[in-house]
Write a protein that holds these residues in place. Structure first.
Motif, short mmCIF file in Angstrom:
data_model
loop_
_atom_site.label_atom_id
_atom_site.label_comp_id
_atom_site.label_asym_id
_atom_site.label_seq_id
_atom_site.Cartn_x
_atom_site.Cartn_y
_atom_site.Cartn_z
N VAL A 61 0.84 -1.21 0.00
CA VAL A 61 0.00 0.00 0.00
C VAL A 61 0.87 1.26 0.00
O VAL A 61 0.57 2.25 -0.69
CB VAL A 61 -0.96 -0.01 1.22
CG1 VAL A 61 -1.62 1.34 1.40
CG2 VAL A 61 -2.02 -1.07 1.03
N THR A 62 1.99 1.20 0.76
CA THR A 62 2.88 2.37 0.80
C THR A 62 3.49 2.63 -0.59
O THR A 62 3.55 3.78 -1.04
CB THR A 62 4.01 2.15 1.82
OG1 THR A 62 3.43 1.75 3.05
CG2 THR A 62 4.84 3.39 2.02
N ILE A 63 3.91 1.54 -1.24
CA ILE A 63 4.47 1.69 -2.59
C ILE A 63 3.41 2.30 -3.53
O ILE A 63 3.69 3.24 -4.28
CB ILE A 63 4.94 0.32 -3.13
CG1 ILE A 63 6.16 -0.16 -2.33
CG2 ILE A 63 5.28 0.40 -4.61
CD1 ILE A 63 6.55 -1.59 -2.61
N LYS A 77 -0.68 -0.42 -12.43
CA LYS A 77 -0.05 -0.76 -13.71
C LYS A 77 1.48 -0.71 -13.61
O LYS A 77 2.19 -1.48 -14.25
CB LYS A 77 -0.53 0.25 -14.77
CG LYS A 77 -0.38 -0.24 -16.20
CD LYS A 77 -0.66 0.87 -17.17
CE LYS A 77 -2.12 1.29 -17.22
NZ LYS A 77 -2.34 2.38 -18.19
N TYR A 78 2.01 0.20 -12.79
CA TYR A 78 3.46 0.39 -12.69
C TYR A 78 4.05 -0.27 -11.45
O TYR A 78 5.24 -0.23 -11.22
CB TYR A 78 3.78 1.90 -12.64
CG TYR A 78 3.03 2.68 -13.69
CD1 TYR A 78 3.49 2.67 -15.01
CD2 TYR A 78 1.89 3.40 -13.39
CE1 TYR A 78 2.79 3.37 -15.99
CE2 TYR A 78 1.19 4.09 -14.36
CZ TYR A 78 1.65 4.08 -15.66
OH TYR A 78 0.98 4.76 -16.63
N MET A 79 3.18 -0.82 -10.67
CA MET A 79 3.61 -1.32 -9.38
C MET A 79 4.59 -2.48 -9.49
O MET A 79 5.56 -2.56 -8.72
CB MET A 79 2.39 -1.78 -8.59
CG MET A 79 2.63 -1.66 -7.14
SD MET A 79 1.08 -1.66 -6.33
CE MET A 79 1.64 -2.08 -4.77
N THR A 84 9.09 -3.66 -7.46
CA THR A 84 10.16 -4.65 -7.45
C THR A 84 11.52 -3.95 -7.43
O THR A 84 12.45 -4.40 -6.73
CB THR A 84 10.05 -5.54 -8.70
OG1 THR A 84 8.73 -6.06 -8.76
CG2 THR A 84 11.03 -6.69 -8.64
N LEU A 85 11.61 -2.86 -8.14
CA LEU A 85 12.84 -2.07 -8.14
C LEU A 85 13.21 -1.66 -6.71
O LEU A 85 14.34 -1.86 -6.25
CB LEU A 85 12.60 -0.82 -9.00
CG LEU A 85 13.78 -0.18 -9.72
CD1 LEU A 85 14.49 -1.20 -10.62
CD2 LEU A 85 13.30 0.99 -10.58
N LEU B 22 7.26 -11.44 -8.62
CA LEU B 22 6.63 -10.66 -7.53
C LEU B 22 5.23 -10.19 -7.91
O LEU B 22 4.34 -10.12 -7.07
CB LEU B 22 7.50 -9.46 -7.14
CG LEU B 22 8.75 -9.79 -6.33
CD1 LEU B 22 9.44 -8.51 -5.88
CD2 LEU B 22 8.43 -10.64 -5.11
N LYS B 23 5.08 -9.86 -9.18
CA LYS B 23 3.75 -9.47 -9.64
C LYS B 23 2.78 -10.63 -9.45
O LYS B 23 1.63 -10.44 -9.03
CB LYS B 23 3.82 -9.08 -11.12
CG LYS B 23 2.74 -8.14 -11.56
CD LYS B 23 2.98 -7.68 -12.98
CE LYS B 23 1.87 -6.78 -13.44
NZ LYS B 23 2.06 -6.36 -14.82
#
Lengths: 224, 256
Positions: A61-63, A77-79, A84-85, B22-23
């Motif tokens: 949620v923070t991300i 969409k970018y999560m 992961t980065l 991870l996705k």
């Protein structure tokens, strides 16, 4: 004394080789994926949830919130990419508290690879969001004269991303190694803590800059 | 050499694999769980809101019914109290009347019993008194008394006034008429003759005289013809006394 864990090769067959950077990365990947799998295997949909699930939810949620705050409209969409980065770099830097650990982010090859991924991901997200024409036209904004500067900016910021992370982590590890030889007590611990802080900050900076770049690329459509 | 291109490519591939993994195992399940929970919480909140609204409405309805119930209860209580008062008054009146009737009956019965007791007492007294008197007179009766009785009887016949003598004489002079003389005791022949002569002389008649014994006369003697009687006996006195006592008792009964 070595500058990069790339130099420590574990196995090699021709040009194919497995060095400490790759092996450590696999280990980190294993930890991340297994940890995520173990926790998300029995997800609860009730009001009361487990502590691990709660922790993961806070992270996710923070991300998402951070991505949203930067200005991306659909953070989900970018999560995958941006989250992961951050998680990979953060875990990689966090593990520096383990003695003998060589962070993959201390390798310019790794940071370069990550910066390269960002460099490729930015136009992909930009084109997906606003179309090829609109995206390419964004390089000529505000005037056509700015085209070379924009291209140089694109390349330089990618290089800056890679070098910034590499420099910080490598220098931290290097300082720690030097200090251990000079003052083996107390002081290295303080520096290790400082390195931990620096590592977390760098993970944040790297991922937030990537988010900003993607946001800038996708904002083209909104402006046009 | 700071950069190793094989490592760069390998790390880029590793990173992309990690992104996919991870996705697959982290973001999607967590986001789905979050959405599901948010939906659930939202639906539960909505449900709670609707239940609260329903509860408020039910509370209002309950309060309204409660107030109505209180009002109805108060009205019913008031009505019941009024009815109870009326009913109590009615029952009280009824009981009062019944008590009055019972009191009257009791009074009547007491009066009746008192009367009966008085009557019985008076009659018994009367019977006893007369029985005693009769017994006393019978015990006292003897020859000298009988002679006196006969003398008094004869004196009474002689002292009849002329009208009575004429009326009795007319009866006694009827043909086939028999004079009847009843006595409580056995008359001697001399006494019979004296009586017969005195009657015939006083009444100037020739009718025959028949003598009978009548113990109820109690030392008495009487001359009877066609319901007409000239007599003397204690029975007459006693009969007269009985009549007086009875008259007195009747007077007392009427006054009660």
């Amino acid at each position: 004394m070595h500058l990069s864990p790339d130099e420590l090769i574990l196995w090699q067959y021709g040009f194919i080789k497995i060095n400490v950077t790759i092996a450590t990365t696999w280990a980190l990947m294993l930890v991340l994926v297994l940890g995520a799998r173990l926790i998300t295997r029995n997800l609860e949909h009730k009001i009361h949830i487990s502590h691990w699930q709660s922790m993961l939810e806070i992270v996710v949620v923070t991300i998402r919130k951070q991505i949203e705050e930067v200005g991306l409209q659909h953070p989900e969409k970018y999560m995958g990419f941006l989250g992961t980065l951050f998680l990979f770099i953060a875990l990689s830097n966090f593990c520096t508290i383990i003695p003998g650990y060589e962070p993959p982010t201390g390798s310019f090859s790794t940071t370069g690879a990550l910066a390269l991924c960002v460099f490729i991901a930015v136009p992909i997200f930009g084109i997906t969001e606003s179309g090829l024409g609109a995206y390419l036209r964004s390089y000529t904004k505000p005037t056509f004269i700015m085209l070379p500067f924009n291209i140089i900016s694109e390349l330089s910021r990618t290089l800056a991303l890679a070098i910034r992370l590499f420099g910080n982590i490598m220098s931290g590890a290097m300082i720690l190694a030097i200090l251990l030889t000079i003052t083996p007590f107390i002081f290295p611990i303080v520096m290790s803590l400082l390195g931990l802080l620096t590592g977390m900050v760098q993970a944040y900076i790297f991922s937030i800059l990537a988010t900003v770049y993607i946001a800038a690329a996708t904002r083209v459509r909104q402006e046009t | 050499m700071l950069i190793d291109w094989f490592t760069v490519v390998a790390q880029a591939v590793n990173f992309l694999i990690l992104v996919w993994l991870l996705k697959r195992f982290l973001y999607e399940p967590i986001l789905k769980a979050l959405d599901a929970r948010e939906h659930r919480i939202a639906s539960e909140l909505a449900n709670a809101d609707s239940k609260q609204t329903e509860a408020i409405a039910e509370r209002k309805e309950y309060m309204r019914k409660n107030e109505e119930f209180d009002r109805q209860r108060a009205a019913m209580l008031s009505k019941a109290m009024e009815e109870a008062t009326v009913e109590r008054q009615r029952l009280f009146d009824e009981v009062h009347k019944e008590a009055e009737v019972l009191r009257t009956k009791l009074h009547d019965r007491l009066s009746s019993e008192f009367r009966n007791m008085h009557e019985e007492f008076a009659q018994r007294t009367q019977v006893e008194v007369f029985a005693i008197v009769r017994q006393a007179l019978n015990d006292l009766a003897n020859e000298s008394l009988e002679e006196h009785i006969i003398a008094v009887f004869l004196q009474r016949i002689r002292s009849l006034n002329s009208d009575e003598k004429a009326r009795l004489g007319a009866i006694f002079n009827s043909p086939f008429q028999t004079l009847q003389v009843r006595s409580a005791f056995e008359l001697e022949s001399a006494q019979r003759t004296e009586i017969e002569n005195t009657i015939k002389e006083a009444l100037a008649t020739t009718a025959s005289v028949r003598f009978e014994i009548e113990p109820n006369l109690i030392n008495g003697l009487e001359l009877v013809i066609q319901g007409q009687k000239v007599a003397w006996s204690i029975t007459d006195y006693l009969t007269s006394l009985e009549n007086d006592v009875s008259n007195l008792l009747n007077l007392k009964r009427k006054s009660v």
